[in-house]
Design an enzyme around this catalytic site. Structure first.
Site, short mmCIF file in Angstrom:
data_model
loop_
_atom_site.label_atom_id
_atom_site.label_comp_id
_atom_site.label_asym_id
_atom_site.label_seq_id
_atom_site.Cartn_x
_atom_site.Cartn_y
_atom_site.Cartn_z
N SER A 1 0.82 -1.21 0.00
CA SER A 1 0.00 0.00 0.00
C SER A 1 0.86 1.26 0.00
CB SER A 1 -0.91 0.02 1.23
OG SER A 1 -1.83 -1.04 1.17
N HIS B 1 0.86 -1.99 -7.43
CA HIS B 1 -0.17 -1.78 -6.43
C HIS B 1 -1.50 -2.20 -7.04
CE1 HIS B 1 -2.73 1.10 -3.81
NE2 HIS B 1 -2.61 -0.07 -3.24
N GLU C 1 -1.36 0.43 -10.23
CA GLU C 1 -0.21 1.34 -10.30
C GLU C 1 1.04 0.48 -10.49
OE1 GLU C 1 -0.83 5.13 -7.52
OE2 GLU C 1 -1.35 3.28 -6.47
N ASN D 1 -2.58 5.93 -2.46
CA ASN D 1 -2.66 5.91 -1.00
C ASN D 1 -2.11 7.15 -0.31
OD1 ASN D 1 -4.16 3.63 -0.75
ND2 ASN D 1 -2.40 2.26 -0.75
N1 LIG Z 1 -6.35 -4.81 1.40
C1 LIG Z 1 -6.21 -4.00 0.36
O1 LIG Z 1 -7.22 -3.44 -0.09
C2 LIG Z 1 -4.88 -3.78 -0.28
C3 LIG Z 1 -4.85 -3.16 -1.55
C4 LIG Z 1 -3.61 -3.02 -2.19
C5 LIG Z 1 -2.46 -3.45 -1.58
N2 LIG Z 1 -2.52 -4.02 -0.33
C6 LIG Z 1 -1.25 -4.47 0.25
O2 LIG Z 1 -1.15 -5.87 -0.01
C7 LIG Z 1 -0.45 -6.50 1.05
C8 LIG Z 1 -1.33 -7.58 1.65
O3 LIG Z 1 -2.51 -6.98 2.18
P1 LIG Z 1 -3.80 -7.82 2.58
O4 LIG Z 1 -4.90 -6.85 2.69
O5 LIG Z 1 -3.93 -8.99 1.70
O6 LIG Z 1 -3.38 -8.29 4.06
P2 LIG Z 1 -3.94 -9.53 4.90
O7 LIG Z 1 -3.66 -9.23 6.31
O8 LIG Z 1 -5.34 -9.83 4.47
O9 LIG Z 1 -3.04 -10.76 4.39
C9 LIG Z 1 -1.66 -10.85 4.62
C10 LIG Z 1 -1.29 -12.33 4.57
O10 LIG Z 1 0.15 -12.47 4.63
C11 LIG Z 1 0.43 -13.62 5.39
N3 LIG Z 1 1.80 -13.60 5.86
C12 LIG Z 1 2.35 -12.85 6.84
N4 LIG Z 1 3.65 -13.15 7.00
C13 LIG Z 1 3.93 -14.12 6.10
C14 LIG Z 1 5.12 -14.86 5.79
N5 LIG Z 1 6.26 -14.64 6.44
N6 LIG Z 1 5.06 -15.78 4.79
C15 LIG Z 1 3.90 -16.01 4.13
N7 LIG Z 1 2.75 -15.34 4.38
C16 LIG Z 1 2.78 -14.41 5.37
C17 LIG Z 1 -0.59 -13.57 6.51
O11 LIG Z 1 -0.73 -14.81 7.16
C18 LIG Z 1 -1.85 -13.13 5.76
O12 LIG Z 1 -2.59 -14.24 5.29
C19 LIG Z 1 -0.08 -5.40 2.05
O13 LIG Z 1 1.22 -4.95 1.79
C20 LIG Z 1 -1.10 -4.35 1.76
O14 LIG Z 1 -0.64 -3.07 2.13
C21 LIG Z 1 -3.71 -4.22 0.31
#
Ligand SMILES: NC(=O)c1ccc[n+]([C@@H]2O[C@H](COP(=O)([O-])OP(=O)(O)OC[C@H]3O[C@@H](n4cnc5c(N)ncnc54)[C@H](O)[C@@H]3O)[C@@H](O)[C@H]2O)c1
Lengths: 84, 282
Positions: B116, B137, B149, B187
């Protein structure tokens, strides 16, 4: 059976959108503030509450627009269940 | 047949894996434990079933699942040609994952950072291949959002950008190019908006439904900022605002205490069943 299904569905929808006046024939997706993610919640609610699995060809937005259409979907699928 | 690694099977990883599989790619989906992976596959199956209902194409859930294998630990993606990383928005978590990936994957493997706000150059510096690290992104829900992005880091090579664009094209995505910076375009603006909307609720100026109604009714947004927070994940919002706050050292990004409390209380939004609103989950 289908009246209760209709009531249960209406209660669920009204709980989520207490600010709106919603009756059984109201197209909830035409209200302007209900997005398609709620359609998914409706599917899960209907399947869980009435113990049915909605077949893929019935997963159309038109089946979920109003409490009436959802109740008739439930009635149709429950009838299929009774026959099978 | 080449395989794409998807690290992190949360909100974003699930969407990326489904999008890849539905466009004919073989995927290895990685997380920390079997339980998360099992839940992720169930979510992918459900979301594939719901695809047409949500305005997308009709999808065959069995076919999608047949293209996805799972593995515990980032080393499970060792054979991938391209890895798309979507782990928690936390620097220590991401750093450790990139150290593992760099050690385990072949020298030509491209690492796509889905973050993000974390700068891509900072992630690339953890690896011995900064030319093969690039930011994408993705937007949420991934299969439903056609624009991303694309963020090259300081050392990212043109070949890496080309390979990534080819993959994005195959996934049905258009890329908007953004120079590397914390929070990119989306963001820098969205997180401040959501954070300020949370302050309105925190201060009792308005409730969440009223805040969102103003954005929908007055501005014509399809969703208000707090519904959006529930979709993104309230914890992810907090972590992203914290990343912006640390990076720019600017108090305008100070996170709203309500976001911290909600994160601690497990009110993470749709994914946990409750955030600013309550959902009928599972
Ligand atoms: N949620 C959104 O709308 C959104 C949009 C764009 C980007 N992002 C970015 O995408 C990324 C993921 O976000 P999310 O919303 O899916 O988060 P989330 O919390 O739903 O999922 C993260 C996952 O990563 C796993 N994880 C953590 N440590 C790990 C490791 N060492 N090895 C393997 N897996 C591991 C966790 O168990 C979890 O299942 C973040 O960087 C976030 O900023 C999120």
């Amino acid at each position: 059976m289908s009246t209760t299904a209709k009531d249960q569905i209406l209660t669920f929808v009204r709980e989520r959108y207490p600010q709106a006046e919603i009756d059984a024939s109201q197209d909830i997706f035409a209200l302007g503030f209900v997005n398609s993610l709620f359609a998914m919640e409706l599917v899960m609610f209907v399947e869980k509450t009435f113990g049915i699995t909605i077949p893929n060809e019935e997963l159309r937005i038109d089946n979920f627009r109003t409490a009436d259409t959802m109740a008739s979907l439930v009635a149709r699928l429950s009838a299929d269940l009774a026959v099978a | 047949m080449s395989v794409i690694g998807v690290i992190g099977a949360g909100v974003m990883g699930v969407g990326v894996a489904q999008n890849l599989a539905s466009t004919g790619h073989d995927v290895v989906l990685v997380d920390k434990d079997e339980k998360t992976l099992a839940a992720a596959l169930a979510t992918i199956e459900r979301n594939s079933r719901m695809s047409r209902l949500m305005g997308g194409p009709a999808l065959d859930a069995d076919e999608i699942l047949s293209r996805i294998t799972t593995a515990v630990g980032a080393a499970g993606a060792a054979k991938a040609e391209i890895v798309i990383e979507n782990v928690t928005e936390n620097w220590d978590v991401k750093r450790e994952v990139y150290e593992t990936l760099d050690a385990e994957c072949g020298p030509d493997t491209v690492f796509v950072v889905n973050t993000s706000a974390i700068p891509i150059t900072k992630v690339a510096a953890v690896t011995g291949r900064p030319d093969k690290v690039v930011g994408v992104h993705f937007m949420n829900p991934v299969p439903a959002k056609p624009v991303v992005e694309l963020i090259p880091g300081f050392h990212t090579s043109p070949e890496t950008v080309e390979r990534t664009k080819d993959l994005l094209h195959a996934m049905g995505k258009k890329a908007v190019h953004v120079k590397d910076s914390c929070g990119f375009i989306s963001n820098r603006v969205l997180m401040l908006t959501v954070n300020e909307a949370a302050f309105l609720v925190h201060e009792g100026v308005a409730d969440a439904a009223s805040v969102d109604e103003v954005f929908r009714g007055c501005f014509g947004h399809p969703m208000g900022p707090l519904e959006t927070a529930d979709l993104i994940g309230v914890d992810t919002i907090l972590y992203s605002v914290e990343v912006l706050y640390e990076h720019y050292a600017d108090s305008k990004y100070r996170p709203c205490p309500l976001l911290k409390q909600m994160t601690d209380a497990g009110l993470h939004g749709r994914k946990s069943g409750r955030g600013f609103y309550t959902y009928d989950s599972n």
